[in-house]
Structure formats: C-alpha cells, structure tokens
Motif scaffolding. Structure first.
Motif, PDB file in Angstrom:
ATOM      1  N   SER A  20       0.831  -1.204   0.000  1.00  9.78           N
ATOM      2  CA  SER A  20       0.000   0.000   0.000  1.00  9.78           C
ATOM      3  C   SER A  20       0.863   1.250   0.000  1.00  9.78           C
ATOM      4  N   LEU A  21       1.981   1.187   0.703  1.00 10.78           N
ATOM      5  CA  LEU A  21       2.878   2.341   0.688  1.00 10.78           C
ATOM      6  C   LEU A  21       3.469   2.559  -0.691  1.00 10.78           C
ATOM      7  N   MET A  22       3.784   1.448  -1.338  1.00 12.26           N
ATOM      8  CA  MET A  22       4.424   1.561  -2.647  1.00 12.26           C
ATOM      9  C   MET A  22       3.505   2.162  -3.697  1.00 12.26           C
ATOM     10  N   LEU A  23       2.203   2.109  -3.392  1.00 11.20           N
ATOM     11  CA  LEU A  23       1.226   2.642  -4.350  1.00 11.20           C
ATOM     12  C   LEU A  23       1.529   4.086  -4.708  1.00 11.20           C
ATOM     13  N   THR A  24       1.907   4.834  -3.685  1.00 13.82           N
ATOM     14  CA  THR A  24       2.198   6.233  -3.981  1.00 13.82           C
ATOM     15  C   THR A  24       3.669   6.449  -4.290  1.00 13.82           C
TER      16      THR A  24
ATOM     17  N   PRO B  27      11.155   2.661  -1.570  1.00 15.87           N
ATOM     18  CA  PRO B  27       9.820   3.259  -1.755  1.00 15.87           C
ATOM     19  C   PRO B  27       9.130   3.556  -0.426  1.00 15.87           C
ATOM     20  N   THR B  31       8.019   7.202   0.510  1.00 19.83           N
ATOM     21  CA  THR B  31       6.623   7.548   0.770  1.00 19.83           C
ATOM     22  C   THR B  31       6.480   8.261   2.104  1.00 19.83           C
ATOM     23  N   LEU B 249      -7.424   7.377  -2.535  1.00 17.09           N
ATOM     24  CA  LEU B 249      -5.978   7.588  -2.613  1.00 17.09           C
ATOM     25  C   LEU B 249      -5.543   7.818  -4.069  1.00 17.09           C
ATOM     26  N   VAL B 253      -3.933  11.247  -5.678  1.00 19.42           N
ATOM     27  CA  VAL B 253      -2.586  11.303  -6.264  1.00 19.42           C
ATOM     28  C   VAL B 253      -2.629  11.562  -7.770  1.00 19.42           C
ATOM     29  N   SER B 266      -1.630   7.183   2.446  1.00 19.45           N
ATOM     30  CA  SER B 266      -1.091   5.843   2.302  1.00 19.45           C
ATOM     31  C   SER B 266      -0.396   5.377   3.583  1.00 19.45           C
ATOM     32  N   MET B 269      -2.982   4.546   6.120  1.00 17.59           N
ATOM     33  CA  MET B 269      -3.602   3.257   5.789  1.00 17.59           C
ATOM     34  C   MET B 269      -2.686   2.104   6.208  1.00 17.59           C
ATOM     35  N   THR B 270      -1.402   2.269   5.982  1.00 18.09           N
ATOM     36  CA  THR B 270      -0.456   1.227   6.359  1.00 18.09           C
ATOM     37  C   THR B 270      -0.467   1.002   7.865  1.00 18.09           C
TER      38      THR B 270
END
Lengths: 437, 293
Positions: A20-24, B27, B31, B249, B253, B266, B269-270
């Motif tokens: 989910s983090l990688m999504l952004t 990533p 993020t 989301l 974005v 994000s 959510m995590t």
C-alpha cells in the motif's frame, strides 16, 4: 510450528502494508523548478519528442503525416510521436514524461490552471516571439490564445476547440411530438413535460464520472451568477453555496424531481448514455460537440440537432457558450525549443488544419474547415463557440480540486440525494478544509 | 557445517537484502518522506511537517472511505469467507461427485477483474439489466433500483460481486483444509451416528479453525487492497457511497496531483492495516487444535 506459521502470517501482513505504501511511491521523481531553456538546433542531427493523449485513430494518424512532413522539411531532425491513452496521459502520463530523463520537447496540454501549473513548475517555455513570427502569422484569431497567455507571455499554441455542453435532440422524436428547440428554460421544462407524458425519456446523461452534469452545472452557474462570480466561486474566492449558486442548482433539482432525466444518471458512464441517445431511447442528451463523431460512426442515419443552454433568469450572459480549447506547449527544459515551435508552426499550417478537420477535429485556426466537407453540426458549433459573447470554462478546467466538490454537489442534486443547499453547503465545507496554498 | 569465511552468510543474503531494499525499503522511506511534503509530482517538494496528517484526520471523505471499507470487510467476510466455507462443506460431502461444482465455483477467480466489473455493471443496469428485468418479469417492478446509482444499495451491490468472485477462492482453500481432516475420525463419528451436519460443524469446522483465521486475515487485508472493482463499477460514487481508501488515494494522487497528501493517506492506511494485524494476532485464540499441513 506455531511460531513458523505466525511468522508467515506476519510476513503477509507486512507485505500488504508495504504494497500500500508503494502505491504512492511509484510516482517519485524530481521536479524541476527552473525554466532553463536552451537550443541546440544547429548542433547536428537530433530528435524532438512530441507527447499527447490519444484523440482517436484518425487524429493520431495525422501526426504520423506531420512527422514525415517535418522530417522532409528539416533534414537532420527526426520526430518521435508519443501517444498515450488519454486518461492515462492526463492523470499520470504527462507528469511522468516530464520528470523522466527523456522528457518530451513538445506536449499537449489544456489552458488555464493546468498550463499555469506547468509554467510555475518550469515546464513551459515562453514562446511569445515565435508565435508572433512568420510561422504563425494570421493563423489564429487573438481570442484563440485565451488562457494560453500568462503575464503577457504566450506559453501555448492553440490546437482544437470543443463546445463542452449543448442539448442534442433526436429530430424524429421532436417532429413526431410537434416540438421545436426551446429558447427559454421554462420552454425547455414544458418540452420535457410533454415528452414524459408521451412515455419518452426527455433527457439522458451518464454522470458516473461527474463531469457531464458538472458541465451543465457550470453553465447554469454562469447563467445565474455571471462568469466572474462563477469563476470566483470555483477558484475559492467566493463561497460556492451562495444564493445565486443554489438558484442555479435548483434547475438541476427540477429535472431530477420531475423525472425529466434518466434515474440511472449517476451510475451510467457517458458513453453508454450516448449509446442510449443514439438508439432513440431518449429525446435529448446534454453533452459536447464530440457527439457528432459518435453519431457518424454509430448511428449515421440518425438525424440530430442541438440547442444551446436555454435562457434563464439570472445575471449571467444568456448567450454564453460552454467550451474548452486545447493546445501544445514547448518544454522549457528542451534543448530544442525553436525546433519545437517549428513543429507547432507546421501543425498550424493550412495543410495540417485540413488534415485535422478531415479527421473530425475542430482546429482553432482561422480557417478550420477550408476545403473540407465537414459535418454541418460541427461547423455550426464551431461558429457558435467562436462567436460566443462569453465563453464559459467548465469548472474542472479552472480548479480541479474545487471542481471535484462542485461536480459532486451537482451529482448529489441530479441524483435526488441532496437539496441544492445541502449539496453546496457540503461542498463548501470540503472546500474550506482544503489547504490554502 | 561452519561457513568457510565470516563474510559468506552476508554474501548469501546480500542479493535478497539489496533487492528488498530497492523494491520495498526505498519506496517505503520515500513515501514516508513525501507524506511530510506538499508536492504535485512535477513541482519542487516543500516540507510542511504534519499538515497532511492533520488534514487527513479532518477529511470527511477519507473518514467515509474507512467506514465504507469496514462495511465492505463485514460484507465480504460473510459473502466470501462464510459462503466459501459453506461451499467447501457442500463439495466435500463424502460420496458426492463435486469436481464440476468446484470448477464452476472457482471460475470467477480466474476471470479478469475489469471484465467482471463491466459485466456486472450491465447486470445491475437500470435499463435492461438482468436484475431489474427479472424483477419486472416476476411482477415486482416496485423492487427495481438503480443498484449502482443508489447510495443505499451501491456498496452492497459491489460487495455481492466481490463475494461472487472470491467465494470460490475461499472454497478452494477450505476444501483443501477439509481434505486433511483424518478420515478415520470421520468414519468413527459416522459409526457413532453423526450426520453430515454434525460432521461439518462439530468435527471439520473446529479442525480447520487455523485455516479459517488465515482466510479472515486474507479477506481483511484483501479488502484494504481492493480497487479495480470499485473503480470500474462506481468510481466511488454516488456521493462517495462506495468510496474506499484506495479509490480516494488514487484520485488524490493521480487526478488531483496531490502526491504529498496521497502519501500521507497511504502511510495512515499502512498504520491501520498493521494495527489491525496486531490486534488480530492478539485476539487470536491460543491452544489451536489445527490440522497439520
């Protein structure tokens, strides 16, 4: 054993979390704040990249011809045409291209806030001198540059124009019911009532993406408030829930309350609504000038006409037309700015205009249909747009985020979910919560 | 056996660690960093502290997205896990030839999600859709709805499609687990006069509880990952009635170009997903009597 299973389970949880983090994170890149431009046009063979979203095979094909013409005219230069699926281009595609190592030299963009953002971010070259030069002389009416000039500098070359909303009608249904295009909103409602009594759905629209009814709401708002007040409301300079705006939205409520528009309006995509109209399942549809190409390909025998938004009580220009224009920008970071403007000059030449018009586009040059047998509705709409005393810009071309709230309010009203006041109050509350800058 | 060099273990795990760092670690850190900035994706990043998180807490649509996600989880626990479990019970009844049923129930899992979403959009269509046509056919036009355009039915309608797809998936999982239940135990129970109903609820179900917990966890985490079905069928509408975290989301974005704010959403959510996982682990009952897999 239990510990091992527990570890496996947690690995799964962490993997999902990370995903989910990688999504952004996938959209990272470094923005360039500088507008440093250069021009190595004379430094030997080079390639310019031209990027855009697809506007259909016919139009895309014109660019292949332009590439050949450009390469023949300028030996040593080659052109790479980058065409992406339109939604992809307008959401993530262009930004990714601009921040990539191999950024386009010339790219499609819309005037207004989107162009202003590109100027602020250093991705739009000042091409004022070029567009005043011989390559563009006499090709555009000065009004065509509306929204393409910032602080007296020109950053975009006009390409195509579209009337974003008119009411298209099925001529056979109108004739069978003794109807003629209305000129006032009251006449329009009376016409809808008559159609409904005859068992015909008066108006169909597909508002799943919110912009079709949002466009109608934009036009109603301008007619009710006047263009300056409407634009100010969308920009957040005035409240969105003013009495004038509520009055504009009351017209949507009338359509919903009386069942003059399809119940499925908020669940239907715009292309399916178009199909329903072309199949004769509704007498009218509120949508833009691009309906013509759909009608030609899907229902060539169907006779259709259009009328502009009927006049309403209000302080706006009752002859205004809702429309958008598009254009091409030269990347300020390009090493080949003048080569890019050369390509745009070629795109604006009479020969290219003819090719685009034949492909079904409405070019913004002074002679869009010279030597072309264009559809009469398209020609008529082009005249409507070019002669409009007030050209109204749809809200999403003014401010994307606030327009989303505005369109959401319009969708809630047309869907019968909220009263105009409730919907606009909710939208204003959301707008108030947006960061100021 | 001892490694020949003290560096050998590091060399062996090095490639995996580097790969993990590149595709996950960087990533992840990127993020988190972006969540503290204001960035459109093309302009210069500006550090704004915790403003994005403060905004998110007060964002009514984001709150609605969580509510919708939890409702969706509740619905899919029934429509996917419970129904999948029931189907597994039915297809594992002794003496029944159930291969074709198993294949049939599993087929939706193999179909592309976008295709399913488009097909079901037609089924739910107000004009000529299968459901409304059926209701008209049986003389119950009063029950006709714009299923995907009515805030009262849209979320449930999407959940039903999700159930239609994944019930077969959970059936396959439970079926595999049920096949591991010792036959001798079942035969002994039968000799004692147990019915198929008793066998399922008093022997099989308790013995596959571990798998049930995995299925529930998969269902919950899967719900947080859901996107395509909602995006194609409703795009979060009407009036945010089907807005879930991922649709909001992505809209933030890629449509609004608020990458920094999207990163903050994000990250939140995590944290929520990991928090739920921790809670789940904490409340998981000890002393399971699982079938060994």
């Amino acid at each position: 054993m239990r510990r091992a299973r527990s570890f496996t389970r947690w690995t799964g949880v962490v993997a999902v979390a990370v995903a989910s983090l990688m999504l952004t994170a996938c959209g990272t890149g470094s923005g360039s704040g500088s507008a440093a431009s250069g021009d190595s046009t004379s430094s030997g063979p080079f390639t310019i990249r031209v990027a855009m979203g697809s506007t259909g095979e016919a139009v895309d094909g014109v660019f292949t011809k332009l590439k050949a013409a450009y390469e023949a005219k300028y030996p040593g230069r080659t052109v790479e045409i980058v065409i992406q699926e339109n939604d992809t281009y307008e959401t993530i595609g262009l930004n990714n291209l601009l921040t990539s190592r191999n950024a386009p030299d010339v790219y499609f963009e819309r005037p207004g806030t989107r162009l202003a953002t590109k100027v602020d971010d250093g991705y739009a070259a000042d091409i004022t001198d070029a567009v005043n030069g011989p390559g563009f002389t006499g090709r555009f009416d000065p009004a065509a540059y509306s929204g393409m000039q910032i602080d007296g500098k020109t950053y975009m070359v006009p390409w195509s124009g579209d009337v974003t909303n008119v009411f298209w009608y099925n001529k056979a249904i109108f004739t069978a019911n003794g109807l003629t295009p209305p000129t006032t909103w009251d006449e329009f409602l009376a016409l809808c009532s008559k159609l409904k009594s005859a068992g015909i759905t008066p108006l169909v629209d597909g508002n799943k993406d919110k912009w079709p009814i949002g466009s109608i709401a934009s036009h109603l708002a301008e007619r009710s408030l006047g263009n300056d007040a409407y634009v100010a409301a969308i920009k957040g300079e005035q409240p969105m829930n003013s009495a004038g705006m509520v009055a504009a939205f009351d017209n949507l409520k009338t359509l919903a309350d009386n069942g003059y528009i399809n119940k499925s309006v908020n669940a239907l995509p715009d292309d399916q609504a178009t199909t329903q109209f072309l199949l004769g399942k509704a007498a009218m549809i509120g949508i833009g000038s691009w309906l013509v190409s759909d009608q030609i390909t899907q229902a060539p025998k169907l006779q259709i006409g259009y009328f502009n938004m009927p006049t309403l009580p209000g302080s706006g220009d009752q002859k205004s037309v809702l429309g958008v224009s598009t254009g091409f920008v030269v990347n300020a970071n390009s090493e080949h700015v003048s080569a890019g403007t050369d390509f745009l000059a070629l795109m604006s030449a009479p020969e290219a205009t003819k090719l685009f018009a034949e492909a079904g586009l409405t070019p913004m040059t002074v002679d869009p249909f010279a030597g072309v047998t264009a559809d009469p509705n398209t020609v008529s709409l082009t005249t409507l747009l070019s002669s409009a005393p007030t050209k109204v810009t749809p809200a999403d071309n003014i401010d994307v985020k606030r327009a989303d709230e505005f369109y959401g309010a319009a969708a809630a009203v047309i869907g019968g979910l909220k009263s105009p006041q409730e919907a606009l109050d909710a939208a204003q509350k959301r707008v108030d919560a947006l960061p100021k800058n | 056996m001892r490694p020949s060099s003290r560096w050998t273990p590091y060399l062996l795990v090095g490639p995996a660690v580097l790969f993990f760092a590149f595709v996950v670690g960087l990533p992840l850190l990127g993020t988190i960093w972006m969540s503290f900035t204001k960035w459109s994706g093309t302009n210069r990043m500006r550090f704004i502290g915790i403003d994005n998180f403060t905004r998110a807490i007060h964002d009514t649509v984001y709150q609605r997205a969580y509510l919708n996600t939890f409702v969706y989880i509740a619905a899919t626990l029934v429509l996917e896990v419970a129904v999948g479990f029931a189907l597994a019970g039915l297809v594992s009844i002794q003496g029944k030839r159930t291969l074709w049923y198993r294949i049939t129930f599993f087929i939706p899992v193999m179909l592309p999600m976008v295709v399913i979403a488009v097909l079901w959009s037609f089924i739910y269509s107000d004009d000529g859709g299968l459901i409304n046509s059926f209701l008209t056919g049986i003389g119950r036009s009063d029950l006709r709805r714009v299923w995907l355009g009515d805030p009262g039915t849209a979320l449930l309608a999407v959940s039903v499609v999700s159930g239609w797809i994944y019930a077969g998936f959970y059936m396959a999982i439970f079926y595999a687990a049920l096949q591991r239940v010792p036959k001798s135990l079942l035969e002994a129970a039968r000799l004692d006069g147990a019915s198929e109903w008793d066998l399922f609820f008093k022997i099989k179900a308790p013995l596959v509880r571990g798998m049930t917990e995995v299925a529930v966890l998969l269902c919950i985490t899967g719900a947080f990952q859901s996107f395509d079905l909602f995006y194609v069928m409703t795009k979060g509408g009407p009036d945010h009635a089907t807005e879930i975290i991922t649709t909001y989301l992505v809209s933030t974005v890629f449509v609004d170009h608020e990458v920094g704010y999207g990163a903050a959403l994000s990250v939140i959510m995590t944290v929520v997903v990991v928090g739920l996982g921790l809670l789940y682990a904490r409340f998981r009952r000890e002393g399971d009597v699982d079938v060994e897999y």
